[in-house]
Scaffold this active site. Structure first.
Site, mmCIF file in Angstrom:
data_model
loop_
_atom_site.group_PDB
_atom_site.id
_atom_site.type_symbol
_atom_site.label_atom_id
_atom_site.label_comp_id
_atom_site.label_asym_id
_atom_site.label_seq_id
_atom_site.Cartn_x
_atom_site.Cartn_y
_atom_site.Cartn_z
ATOM 1 C CG ASP A 1 -2.216 0.798 0.904
ATOM 2 O OD1 ASP A 1 -3.257 0.158 0.677
ATOM 3 O OD2 ASP A 1 -2.160 2.051 0.879
ATOM 4 C CB THR B 1 -15.486 -3.001 -9.299
ATOM 5 O OG1 THR B 1 -15.687 -3.971 -8.271
ATOM 6 C CG2 THR B 1 -16.684 -2.971 -10.226
ATOM 7 N N GLY C 1 -35.524 -1.275 3.761
ATOM 8 C CA GLY C 1 -34.750 -0.472 4.700
ATOM 9 C C GLY C 1 -34.585 0.948 4.220
ATOM 10 C CB CYS D 1 -19.802 -2.024 -4.028
ATOM 11 S SG CYS D 1 -18.130 -2.476 -3.545
ATOM 12 N NE ARG E 1 -15.209 2.839 1.216
ATOM 13 C CZ ARG E 1 -14.334 2.016 0.652
ATOM 14 N NH1 ARG E 1 -13.522 2.463 -0.288
ATOM 15 N NH2 ARG E 1 -14.265 0.751 1.017
HETATM 16 P P1 NAD Z 1 -10.102 0.795 -0.396
HETATM 17 O O1 NAD Z 1 -10.230 2.233 -0.636
HETATM 18 O O2 NAD Z 1 -10.517 0.241 0.930
HETATM 19 O O3 NAD Z 1 -8.616 0.305 -0.649
HETATM 20 C C1 NAD Z 1 -7.804 0.731 -1.699
HETATM 21 C C2 NAD Z 1 -6.368 0.768 -1.211
HETATM 22 O O4 NAD Z 1 -5.497 0.914 -2.311
HETATM 23 C C3 NAD Z 1 -6.066 1.927 -0.257
HETATM 24 O O5 NAD Z 1 -5.500 1.418 0.933
HETATM 25 C C4 NAD Z 1 -5.071 2.794 -1.032
HETATM 26 O O6 NAD Z 1 -4.132 3.439 -0.201
HETATM 27 C C5 NAD Z 1 -4.425 1.746 -1.914
HETATM 28 N N1 NAD Z 1 -3.757 2.253 -3.131
HETATM 29 C C6 NAD Z 1 -4.243 3.103 -4.062
HETATM 30 N N2 NAD Z 1 -3.340 3.279 -5.042
HETATM 31 C C7 NAD Z 1 -2.268 2.509 -4.747
HETATM 32 C C8 NAD Z 1 -1.027 2.240 -5.378
HETATM 33 N N3 NAD Z 1 -0.703 2.787 -6.562
HETATM 34 N N4 NAD Z 1 -0.166 1.402 -4.773
HETATM 35 C C9 NAD Z 1 -0.474 0.829 -3.601
HETATM 36 N N5 NAD Z 1 -1.628 1.038 -2.951
HETATM 37 C C10 NAD Z 1 -2.530 1.859 -3.518
HETATM 38 O O7 NAD Z 1 -10.957 0.084 -1.549
HETATM 39 P P2 NAD Z 1 -11.765 -1.305 -1.464
HETATM 40 O O8 NAD Z 1 -13.072 -1.107 -0.788
HETATM 41 O O9 NAD Z 1 -10.863 -2.378 -1.017
HETATM 42 O O10 NAD Z 1 -12.103 -1.514 -3.005
HETATM 43 C C11 NAD Z 1 -11.099 -1.841 -3.934
HETATM 44 C C12 NAD Z 1 -11.756 -2.277 -5.229
HETATM 45 O O11 NAD Z 1 -12.517 -3.470 -5.025
HETATM 46 C C13 NAD Z 1 -12.755 -1.262 -5.798
HETATM 47 O O12 NAD Z 1 -12.695 -1.316 -7.184
HETATM 48 C C14 NAD Z 1 -14.096 -1.786 -5.324
HETATM 49 O O13 NAD Z 1 -15.155 -1.384 -6.150
HETATM 50 C C15 NAD Z 1 -13.877 -3.284 -5.412
HETATM 51 N N6 NAD Z 1 -14.706 -4.078 -4.511
HETATM 52 C C16 NAD Z 1 -14.918 -3.649 -3.236
HETATM 53 C C17 NAD Z 1 -15.676 -4.442 -2.385
HETATM 54 C C18 NAD Z 1 -15.930 -3.995 -0.971
HETATM 55 O O14 NAD Z 1 -16.808 -4.585 -0.331
HETATM 56 N N7 NAD Z 1 -15.229 -2.991 -0.454
HETATM 57 C C19 NAD Z 1 -16.199 -5.667 -2.833
HETATM 58 C C20 NAD Z 1 -15.941 -6.068 -4.128
HETATM 59 C C21 NAD Z 1 -15.182 -5.278 -4.969
#
Ligand code: NAD
Length: 427
Positions: free
Chosen positions: A30, A120, A251, A258, A325
């Site tokens: 990260d 995604t 709800g 997402c 979020r």
């Molecule tokens: P998040 O914001 O919690 O995590 C993203 C992380 O990536 C952050 O910690 C950020 O610092 C890091 N980051 C960004 N650019 C970087 C780089 N160049 N190098 C290293 N680290 C970097 O996001 P999330 O909720 O985990 O979602 C990530 C993806 O997964 C999104 O596309 C989301 O739509 C998808 N997704 C999320 C969920 C969910 O429930 N949160 C479920 C399925 C899919």
């Protein structure tokens, strides 16, 4: 297998930790140093059931964390991109972080690697990431694979370990074979398809689930008018296996990181391909109105909002997560405050995150303190601890015995028996 996971947020941290627990060698990366320092001290950075135990079991052995993308990629055969793809201009997915990650990956390419788009990403992103890497690492051997993630916050570890299906989008047999081997320990159905279809599967799945939520919310609003109980209606519908019981809980509207952004991104994908997705537009409109309806219910119960004190239980977009979020709770609180109410909020895990985006929000140290002299208790997240409160004591603390349960998580009969004026959604 040796794996790098770029981005240790909700998806990356769960993915990396679970893959390490399955026996792979994982490096989580990260760019936020504070996150990496915390993880290296064995502290999880998000609230997710089961994650601290998995992290503790694998940290320093098959699981390590760094801020150094180059070294992590260099060491790995498979590189997952799990960075955020937030809502960008006109609702499009903002691909800036994914492109940045791809550029960094490209600079460390040596032998054959598979780059996995787990975030995604809109249709065409497998090709986009391929192009970005090719521009910087010409001649290097690699495949980009779309492998969308379907885990839900609140049950992310269980969902990752027991998925309904694993979707792999690739035209490369070599990559498909390696990905199948990677996920073999999960013994889950593997659906291998072309990249564009894999990308579409993720958006179509989320939009379909959001449609179910808006559908049952619309039915709930009709139920209120005709004296039917939406919980009974949903149960009776759910027995039909073509419909199923899941995602039929009415709800305050869907939220989270997402559904809202993915619905908007799909609208944009449709629009730019010349299709007007009226149906999904309606789904989002019902959702926006549902939050407004909740605020109106409060206003009606209290005969106006000016100077009224509301205890708000729950800030997270759903129970068992600290994620706020696009949380309906925050949107509803914003409307109530704007119209003159005083809100005192409590959430077992999400207050810190809520205060980061809503710094003026009045929060209390526990659920009980939020109730003092409240004119109404507004339940917005169905944490178990809210359902298990002593409601006799709750009533003693409040100025008026009013409850609006936007999650239908209390039993109306027993609550009314205690002398509360109780209202749910669609009942
Ligand atoms: P998040 O914001 O919690 O995590 C993203 C992380 O990536 C952050 O910690 C950020 O610092 C890091 N980051 C960004 N650019 C970087 C780089 N160049 N190098 C290293 N680290 C970097 O996001 P999330 O909720 O985990 O979602 C990530 C993806 O997964 C999104 O596309 C989301 O739509 C998808 N997704 C999320 C969920 C969910 O429930 N949160 C479920 C399925 C899919």
């Amino acid at each position: 297998m040796k794996i790098a996971v770029i981005g240790t947020g909700y998806v990356g941290l769960v993915t990396g930790t679970c893959l390490a627990d399955l026996g792979h060698e994982v490096i989580g990366v990260d760019k936020e140093k504070a996150k990496i320092d915390m993880l290296n001290r064995g502290k999880v950075t998000i609230y997710e059931v089961g994650l601290p135990e998995l992290l503790g079991r694998n940290l320093g052995k098959s699981l390590n964390f760094t801020t150094n993308t180059h070294d992590a990629v260099f060491e790995s055969e498979i590189v997952f991109i799990t960075v955020g793809t937030p809502r960008g201009e006109e609702g499009k997915a903002d691909m800036r972080y994914a492109v940045e990650a791809a550029e960094e990956i490209a600079s460390a390419m040596d032998g054959y690697k598979i780059v996995v788009n787990k975030s995604t990403m809109p249709v065409g992103s497998t090709k986009l990431v391929e192009r970005v890497i090719n521009e910087r690492a010409e001649g290097r051997e690699f495949d980009v694979v779309s492998n969308p993630e379907f885990l839900r916050e609140g049950s992310a570890v269980r969902d990752f370990m027991h998925p309904d299906r694993i979707v792999i989008g690739t035209d490369s047999q070599r990559a498909a074979g390696i990905m199948a081997e990677l996920y073999k320990p999960l013994k889950a159905p593997l659906f291998i398809t072309d990249p564009a279809s894999a990308e579409m599967i993720k958006y179509a799945s989320n939009a379909f689930l959001a449609t179910k939520v808006s559908f049952i919310n619309a039915i709930a609003n009709i139920c209120e008018a005709v004296d039917a109980d939406v919980k009974e209606v949903a149960m009776g519908m759910g027995y039909d296996h073509r419909i199923g019981f899941e995602f039929l809980r009415s709800g305050p509207g869907f939220g989270g990181s997402c559904f809202p952004k993915d619905c908007q991104a799909l609208m944009e994908i449709a629009r730019s391909s010349g299709y007007n997705f009226y149906l999904l537009d309606g789904v989002m409109q019902v959702n926006r109105e549902q939050m407004e309806l909740m605020a109106k219910k409060v206003e009606r119960r209290l005969g106006g909002l000016e100077g009224k004190k509301i205890a708000a239980w729950g800030l997270a977009f759903k129970a068992n997560t600290d994620d706020v979020r696009d949380s309906p709770a925050l949107e509803i609180i914003r409307i109530l405050i704007e119209r003159g109410a005083q809100v005192c909020a409590y959430d077992p895990e999400a207050m810190q995150n809520a205060l980061a985006i809503f710094p003026d929000l009045d929060c209390s140290a526990n659920a009980i303190d939020a109730l003092r002299d409240a004119d109404l208790l507004l339940i917005m997240t169905d944490w178990d601890q809210f359902k298990m409160q002593d409601f006799r004591a709750v009533k003693e603390l409040m100025r008026a015995p009013e409850i609006l349960d936007t999650r239908n998580c209390l039993d109306p009969l027993s609550i009314r028996r205690l002398g509360f004026n109780y209202e749910g959604v669609g009942r």
